[in-house]
Design a protein around this motif. Structure first.
Motif, PDB file in Angstrom:
ATOM      1  N   TYR A   1     -28.593  47.310 -54.059  1.00  0.00           N
ATOM      2  CA  TYR A   1     -29.661  47.970 -54.809  1.00  0.00           C
ATOM      3  C   TYR A   1     -29.808  49.444 -54.461  1.00  0.00           C
ATOM      4  O   TYR A   1     -30.584  50.163 -55.059  1.00  0.00           O
ATOM      5  CB  TYR A   1     -30.997  47.257 -54.575  1.00  0.00           C
TER       6      TYR A   1
ATOM      7  N   LEU B   1     -27.637  34.655 -55.136  1.00  0.00           N
ATOM      8  CA  LEU B   1     -28.672  35.634 -54.789  1.00  0.00           C
ATOM      9  C   LEU B   1     -29.190  35.384 -53.380  1.00  0.00           C
ATOM     10  O   LEU B   1     -29.299  36.295 -52.555  1.00  0.00           O
ATOM     11  CB  LEU B   1     -29.805  35.555 -55.811  1.00  0.00           C
ATOM     12  N   ILE B   2     -29.504  34.102 -53.101  1.00  0.00           N
ATOM     13  CA  ILE B   2     -30.054  33.768 -51.782  1.00  0.00           C
ATOM     14  C   ILE B   2     -29.027  34.059 -50.692  1.00  0.00           C
ATOM     15  O   ILE B   2     -29.336  34.656 -49.656  1.00  0.00           O
ATOM     16  CB  ILE B   2     -30.484  32.294 -51.753  1.00  0.00           C
TER      17      ILE B   2
ATOM     18  N   MET C   1     -31.836  40.370 -61.301  1.00  0.00           N
ATOM     19  CA  MET C   1     -32.039  40.501 -59.854  1.00  0.00           C
ATOM     20  C   MET C   1     -30.760  40.156 -59.105  1.00  0.00           C
ATOM     21  O   MET C   1     -30.378  40.828 -58.140  1.00  0.00           O
ATOM     22  CB  MET C   1     -33.161  39.559 -59.391  1.00  0.00           C
ATOM     23  N   THR C   2     -30.108  39.057 -59.528  1.00  0.00           N
ATOM     24  CA  THR C   2     -28.865  38.672 -58.865  1.00  0.00           C
ATOM     25  C   THR C   2     -27.857  39.801 -58.946  1.00  0.00           C
ATOM     26  O   THR C   2     -27.223  40.173 -57.957  1.00  0.00           O
ATOM     27  CB  THR C   2     -28.293  37.414 -59.528  1.00  0.00           C
TER      28      THR C   2
ATOM     29  N   PHE D   1     -37.848  34.636 -68.175  1.00  0.00           N
ATOM     30  CA  PHE D   1     -37.795  34.950 -66.761  1.00  0.00           C
ATOM     31  C   PHE D   1     -36.406  34.786 -66.167  1.00  0.00           C
ATOM     32  O   PHE D   1     -36.047  35.485 -65.224  1.00  0.00           O
ATOM     33  CB  PHE D   1     -38.793  34.064 -66.021  1.00  0.00           C
ATOM     34  N   SER D   2     -35.593  33.884 -66.761  1.00  0.00           N
ATOM     35  CA  SER D   2     -34.278  33.678 -66.165  1.00  0.00           C
ATOM     36  C   SER D   2     -33.426  34.925 -66.317  1.00  0.00           C
ATOM     37  O   SER D   2     -32.549  35.195 -65.498  1.00  0.00           O
ATOM     38  CB  SER D   2     -33.599  32.468 -66.793  1.00  0.00           C
TER      39      SER D   2
ATOM     40  N   TYR E   1     -26.191  31.300 -59.844  1.00  0.00           N
ATOM     41  CA  TYR E   1     -26.736  32.646 -59.658  1.00  0.00           C
ATOM     42  C   TYR E   1     -27.790  32.655 -58.563  1.00  0.00           C
ATOM     43  O   TYR E   1     -27.791  33.526 -57.693  1.00  0.00           O
ATOM     44  CB  TYR E   1     -27.376  33.160 -60.960  1.00  0.00           C
ATOM     45  N   GLY E   2     -28.694  31.687 -58.635  1.00  0.00           N
ATOM     46  CA  GLY E   2     -29.773  31.628 -57.642  1.00  0.00           C
ATOM     47  C   GLY E   2     -29.211  31.488 -56.242  1.00  0.00           C
ATOM     48  O   GLY E   2     -29.607  32.189 -55.318  1.00  0.00           O
TER      49      GLY E   2
ATOM     50  N   VAL F   1     -34.589  37.963 -66.021  1.00  0.00           N
ATOM     51  CA  VAL F   1     -34.997  38.777 -64.875  1.00  0.00           C
ATOM     52  C   VAL F   1     -34.276  38.299 -63.624  1.00  0.00           C
ATOM     53  O   VAL F   1     -33.791  39.100 -62.806  1.00  0.00           O
ATOM     54  CB  VAL F   1     -36.530  38.697 -64.678  1.00  0.00           C
ATOM     55  N   GLY F   2     -34.185  36.968 -63.513  1.00  0.00           N
ATOM     56  CA  GLY F   2     -33.503  36.408 -62.352  1.00  0.00           C
ATOM     57  C   GLY F   2     -32.055  36.848 -62.296  1.00  0.00           C
ATOM     58  O   GLY F   2     -31.546  37.255 -61.247  1.00  0.00           O
ATOM     59  N   ILE F   3     -31.369  36.777 -63.450  1.00  0.00           N
ATOM     60  CA  ILE F   3     -29.966  37.186 -63.489  1.00  0.00           C
ATOM     61  C   ILE F   3     -29.852  38.667 -63.145  1.00  0.00           C
ATOM     62  O   ILE F   3     -28.974  39.078 -62.373  1.00  0.00           O
ATOM     63  CB  ILE F   3     -29.368  36.900 -64.880  1.00  0.00           C
TER      64      ILE F   3
ATOM     65  N   PHE G   1     -28.920  42.755 -56.664  1.00  0.00           N
ATOM     66  CA  PHE G   1     -28.839  42.575 -55.215  1.00  0.00           C
ATOM     67  C   PHE G   1     -27.432  42.250 -54.751  1.00  0.00           C
ATOM     68  O   PHE G   1     -27.049  42.616 -53.645  1.00  0.00           O
ATOM     69  CB  PHE G   1     -29.827  41.497 -54.753  1.00  0.00           C
TER      70      PHE G   1
END
Lengths: 294, 186, 254
Positions: free
Chosen positions: B113, B149-150, B105-106, B98-99, B145-146, B101-103, B109
């Motif tokens: 996108y 992203l936020i 997404m970062t 899942f991480s 990264y998180g 996917v997180g990367i 975004f």
């Protein structure tokens, strides 16, 4: 037959946790209008906080439970302004943004858990909280105190939740916003403030789930949140996004299904089989078994 | 080592060849994206992105388009799988968890996108720059990264390479200043 | 129907001092959605105890005007004064608490909730005396008492409009804004609705009405404003508007 009964009991206790997770998830979806994908990560984080507090207070159960509830509510309320800031620009950005934001929060929580707590190793909760002692043992069937507690708490919390939803002023506002946010605003319901109530309530639910989880599993690991997050999202989609009653049945159903697969096939297949069955259901009924409320 | 062979004679040469192939592919994909943006298909995709119903009423077959694009992205995924095999030589299932996917997404975004250029430009930066940091900071990469992203979602939800930016840059590079009125449509 | 002796109106609707200051006065109100200007400087007044009607075609800005007064729209300039206080830019829930309310267009009731829940939602910001208000609404609309536990989806169009008006009454309003009450209703039901509005007015409620059915609306109103593309083009007493050749040609089909 004994295996069957034993696994159904196991499934009901895990299912009660899924039910509560889905309920909190749906509450945020309906009232705060966000997809909080990482809600289970928040729950697991609260488990870690509870563990930490118990470690330094000589395994005080009461303080541990309070810490779980407190940290969950706090985390929920801290994330609220972020979500609301994103939602304010919803003219330009669709609702999925909230899901990505939630994924970002989940990434941070998981990584912090695997770095800062116990060197990333799974934590074990002290015996004073974990109910692994069997209350009842008939042949293969054994019921632990943890299972009894988690099912009991589950039933009480879900009933309280529905009472709140259908019998109080805040619950009425929740349902109004869930049905028609702009209509609710016309009637004079403050969307942001009512949204904050739902964040608080889902935080409270999350803290309760953290305690139940600790009682049932006895351990927690950084990856636990992610594992559960996929299931919670799947359950809420299968039941119909935002369908609270559907979430009750499908959550319990998933718990029982997993337990039965574990009992009859092999534990490592439980995820795969559960997800394949859910995939088939979603292909047959794209709006979910009970119909989406969105 | 077992499994996939080295492409070049020595492991060192293999690494450089792989790097060349990778960036060659990035360029190819970049070119494809550029062509896609200016093609009939790309216009249809932009229309669907802006307004689904309107696009459907203009005669865009959303279902067919979706299937086509999904096939395309799955083809890219297959290619990535092969490359992964040649680079890592062994399969870690946890790599694709899942991480990742997180990367992804970062990257999407932060880049923005709304265009495909965002990911292409931002991915090497986001993945490469942390490698220069000391290990103590590197181990917190996911948290960074998180947080990034936020921050981007809250402060700049469109990302850094917006459609308007790409069009402005495109018309600037090709010298077609007259085309500026296209920005109004976006 | 309710007799005035059973209970006084929810709050005093009459002016206190000697000078009857208008309950709501709007001066050069401009509203825009992005680049589109929906209202381009509207001024109007509603006095206590009046029924004032806004007439205009679709897109004239009637709904925008009502929603802006309630505090829904963000990009608002000009002044909105309600009961002597400026309320421009104030959030809708505070305005509702202060005694404004809107019966939305298309009978915006919550279809999946019960009639009772819908009514109680109207009192969301004012839960004191809620049973008294509820009984009073039931007196006005006995049909709602009968359908109390029914889901609002099962009501007929006219009943839904009554529910929407009843819900507005639950908030103890001093100004009821009604948006297009007649839209999509059978003529006989429309007559009922206007009769109810007139009776409410006789009880002391001030009503600001927006309506396309100009003839019916002007018949029950004291004064009217004609709106066209975001501007008030004509204002005056109902009789004057009813006899105005321009209004006759455009809205009365004469």
């Amino acid at each position: 037959m004994q295996v069957f009964i034993a696994q159904v009991i196991n499934g009901l206790s895990t299912g009660s946790i899924y039910v509560l997770l889905v309920t909190g998830f749906n509450l945020l979806l309906l009232v705060a209008m966000i997809i909080h994908f990482s809600y289970p990560q928040v729950v697991v984080f609260s488990m870690y906080i509870a563990w930490l507090v118990m470690k330094y207070t000589g395994n005080s159960v009461v303080l541990g439970i309070l810490a779980a509830l407190g940290s969950s509510i706090l985390l929920s309320l801290i994330s609220a302004p972020l979500f609301q800031k994103v939602m304010k620009k919803r003219g330009e950005v669709d609702i999925n943004t909230s899901m990505v934001l939630s994924m970002g929060i989940g990434m941070i929580i998981t990584d912090v858990l695997s770095h800062a707590f116990n060197n990333g190793l799974p934590i074990a909760f002290p015996a004073s909280l974990v109910g692994s002692a069997p209350v009842l043992r008939v042949g293969l069937i054994s019921v632990t105190t943890g299972q009894v507690w988690s099912m009991g708490i589950g039933i009480v919390v879900v009933s309280l939740f529905f009472l709140l939803l259908y019998r109080t002023r805040a619950g009425r506002a929740f349902r109004a916003i869930a049905e028609d946010p702009s209509g609710a605003r016309l009637v004079g319901i403050p969307l942001l403030r009512t949204g904050l109530y739902s964040y608080t309530l889902s935080g409270l639910l999350g803290g309760t789930i953290a305690v139940m989880f600790a009682m049932l599993l006895g351990y927690a690991s950084p990856g636990l949140g992610e594992q559960v997050a996929h299931k919670v999202l799947a359950v809420s989609i299968i039941a119909g996004l935002g369908n609270l009653v559907g979430g009750l049945f499908v959550g319990l159903g998933l718990g029982i299904l997993e337990a039965l697969v574990q009992g009859y096939v092999s534990g490592s297949w439980s995820n795969a089989i559960a997800f394949v069955i859910m995939l088939i259901i979603i292909l047959v009924k794209p709006k979910g078994l009970f119909g989406s409320k969105l | 080592m077992f499994g996939l062979p080295n492409i070049a004679a020595t492991p060192g040469a293999h690494r450089w060849t792989m790097l060349a192939i990778l960036y060659g592919l990035v360029l190819v994909v970049g070119f494809l994206i550029y062509r896609f943006d200016n093609s009939r298909l790309g216009r249809a995709a932009s229309a669907v992105f802006v307004d689904k119903e309107l696009a459907a009423s203009l005669g865009v077959d959303i279902k067919k388009l979706g299937m086509l694009l999904q096939t395309f992205s799955c083809t890219i995924a297959g290619g990535i799988g092969v490359l992964y095999g040649f680079i890592y030589k062994s399969l870690y299932l946890t790599f694709f968890d899942f991480s990742l996917v997180g990367i992804a997404m970062t990257v999407i975004f932060v880049g923005g996108y709304a265009t495909q250029w965002g990911a292409l430009v931002v991915a090497p930066i986001l993945y490469g720059v942390p490698l220069l940091f000391p290990p103590a900071i590197q181990s917190w990469r996911i948290v960074i990264y998180g947080a990034l992203l936020i921050l981007v979602l809250v402060l700049k939800p469109e990302g850094f390479l917006t459609r308007r930016f790409v069009y402005t840059l495109g018309s600037f590079l090709s010298g077609h200043r007259k085309n500026n009125n296209r920005q109004e449509d976006i | 129907m309710a007799s005035s002796s059973t209970a006084a109106p929810f709050r005093g609707n009459r002016g206190v001092g000697g000078i009857p200051a208008p309950l709501l006065s709007i001066t050069s109100l401009c509203v825009s959605y992005g680049h589109i200007r929906a209202l381009k400087g509207v001024s109007l007044e509603v006095n206590r105890g009046e029924i004032v009607v806004l007439i205009g075609a679709n897109g004239a800005g009637k709904t925008t005007l009502l929603e802006s007064v309630l505090g829904i729209n963000a990009q608002v300039t000009g002044s909105v004064v309600f009961d002597g206080k400026s309320i421009r830019g104030r959030a809708a829930d505070r305005n509702v608490r202060a005694g404004l309310c809107l019966v939305p267009e298309g009978r915006g009731v919550f279809a999946s909730m019960s009639v009772l829940d819908n009514l109680l939602l109207g009192a969301h910001n004012n839960m004191r005396n809620v049973t008294a208000h509820l009984n009073r609404v039931y007196e006005w609309f006995p049909i709602l008492r009968k359908r109390r536990d029914q889901v609002a989806r099962t009501l007929s169009g006219g009943e839904r409009q009554m529910l929407a008006i009843g819900r507005a009454l639950m908030s103890a309003p001093r100004l009821i804004m009604v948006d297009e009450p007649s839209i999509g209703l059978a003529p006989i039901v429309v007559n009922d609705i206007f009769a109810i509005l007139k009776k409410l007015n006789a009880e002391g409620y001030t009503i600001l009405l927006s309506e396309q059915n100009a003839y019916k609306a002007l018949q029950c109103a004291h004064r009217g404003y004609v709106m066209e593309t975001g501007l008030v083009t004509l204002a005056g007493s109902s009789e004057r508007l009813l006899n105005d050749p321009g209004v006759k040609a455009a809205y009365l089909g004469a």
